[in-house]
Design an enzyme around this catalytic site. Sequence first.
Site, mmCIF file in Angstrom:
data_model
loop_
_atom_site.group_PDB
_atom_site.id
_atom_site.type_symbol
_atom_site.label_atom_id
_atom_site.label_comp_id
_atom_site.label_asym_id
_atom_site.label_seq_id
_atom_site.Cartn_x
_atom_site.Cartn_y
_atom_site.Cartn_z
ATOM 1 N N LYS A 60 47.063 34.973 12.762
ATOM 2 C CA LYS A 60 48.117 34.518 13.667
ATOM 3 C C LYS A 60 48.074 35.507 15.217
ATOM 4 C CE LYS A 60 49.214 31.197 11.366
ATOM 5 N NZ LYS A 60 48.908 29.820 11.923
ATOM 6 N N GLY B 85 47.452 29.798 20.482
ATOM 7 C CA GLY B 85 46.407 29.186 19.697
ATOM 8 C C GLY B 85 46.605 27.735 19.469
ATOM 9 N N ASP C 178 54.994 29.967 9.862
ATOM 10 C CA ASP C 178 55.350 30.737 11.112
ATOM 11 C C ASP C 178 56.772 31.532 10.708
ATOM 12 O OD1 ASP C 178 53.530 30.084 12.467
ATOM 13 O OD2 ASP C 178 54.437 28.264 13.537
ATOM 14 N N SER D 186 55.414 23.017 18.765
ATOM 15 C CA SER D 186 54.298 22.257 18.400
ATOM 16 C C SER D 186 54.281 20.672 19.015
ATOM 17 C CB SER D 186 54.374 21.935 16.957
ATOM 18 O OG SER D 186 54.014 23.196 16.152
ATOM 19 N N ARG E 123 52.130 18.708 22.185
ATOM 20 C CA ARG E 123 51.521 17.630 22.064
ATOM 21 C C ARG E 123 52.045 16.506 23.053
ATOM 22 N NH1 ARG E 123 51.065 20.641 17.300
ATOM 23 N NH2 ARG E 123 49.497 20.244 15.697
#
Length: 427
Positions: free
Chosen positions: A340, A93, A313, A22, A26
């Site tokens: 998911k 995703g 997750d 993640s 970013r």
Amino acid sequence: MSLLQFDNPSVQGEIKVPGDKSISHRSIMFGAISEGVTRVTGFLKGDDCLSTIDCFRKMGVTITEKDDEILIEGKGFKGLKEPEEILDTGNSGTTTRLLLGILAGQPFHSVITGDESIAKRPMNRVTVPLREMGAFIDGRDNGNLTPLAVRGGELKSFHYTLPVASAQLKSALILAGLQSDEETVIVEPEKTRDHTEKMIRHFGGHITREGSTIRITGNQPFKAKDVHVPGDISSAAFFLTAAAITADSSLKLKNVGLNETRTGILDVLKEMNTDFEVTSTSQDEEPQGDILIRSSSLTSCEIGGELIPRLIDEIPIIALLATQAQGKTVIKDAEELKVKETNRIDAVVEELKKLGADITATDDGMIINGPVKLKGGHADSRGDHRIGMMLAVASLVTTGPVQIDGAECISVSYPDFFKDLSKVTSR
Ligand code: S3P
């Protein structure tokens, strides 16, 4: 295909899990929308994050790999270019949804598509509010499914309560809101991972949160700043489980990200009576620490409510953990698992059943009775990296070999997974 067989293994030693997925995504996105050069260390070179790099290169951002660093020559929001090619987000995703938020404010045409798993995942949770903000988005199923075509618009002031607790949705709307002339207000039903908010502050921007209400002012300039990506606790979870369920094990996981919106797995390990210790190594905005874990006598637990977004997750690997715990483990309030990379309720239940687990699907989760001696068998990752890794860890406690079809998808989040597995299991 991968065939795994272990004879009473123990899990020993030390590993450094790969960078947080993640935060890696970013770091590229914020590097690109800032002014100046951002240097990223600890970046996850998994397929998903490489898809993010590829999409930004197609929008004119120069991104180079130098030794163990990624350098991003930021252009600011206003410097992104209309891509000549389709933006391919692969299996990711996070790339798809966050990119939609960025594209919503860009005055050009773009098309986003991904692989066959992405083609089935609902995008209307993002495209409906982005359209309300002023973007033009169309695609299959009335803008719900990829490929999606976007023409960004001038975005209006927007106040929105998220219908689902989703960090991808929240982040997409934040990224759009940052390009609006007016204020955007987002209300979360439950707190989800806050890496986007932390990135905004890291790059010199401003965002506030009061209770469940997040406020974003538009048109903020971002200044390039180096990012260090901590290890991914979602990847660490596979090895935490491996050590907990095998006899005579003791494993140290180094520099794992300990953002409190992500540490639900540690709460569950504690609840299940696992023998582990955490030593903090950094108290930065994204805190990190080492985790030492040993073989444990596990007990069942109940998982639901606000804990779910903090471990969403990790549920596939928690299900495996529960097969080795004494008692009945109930996982509820986790309907999001159905959308998911695969339907993770069906995938976990059906694949673990093939190995002899006592596990039943429910509408919003699963029920697992343990402990059960698992047997070998023929299982399928279903193209989902976390199902593939869960099955590989399961093979440590099965009586016979486990054949896993489609194990190559593990490179989405953990390219060296099998190397690390063999390192900690061989002596
Ligand atoms: C992610 C958020 C989570 C998680 C996904 C990564 C992110 O999804 O499952 O793997 O980086 O924002 P949600 O959008 O359901 O929170």
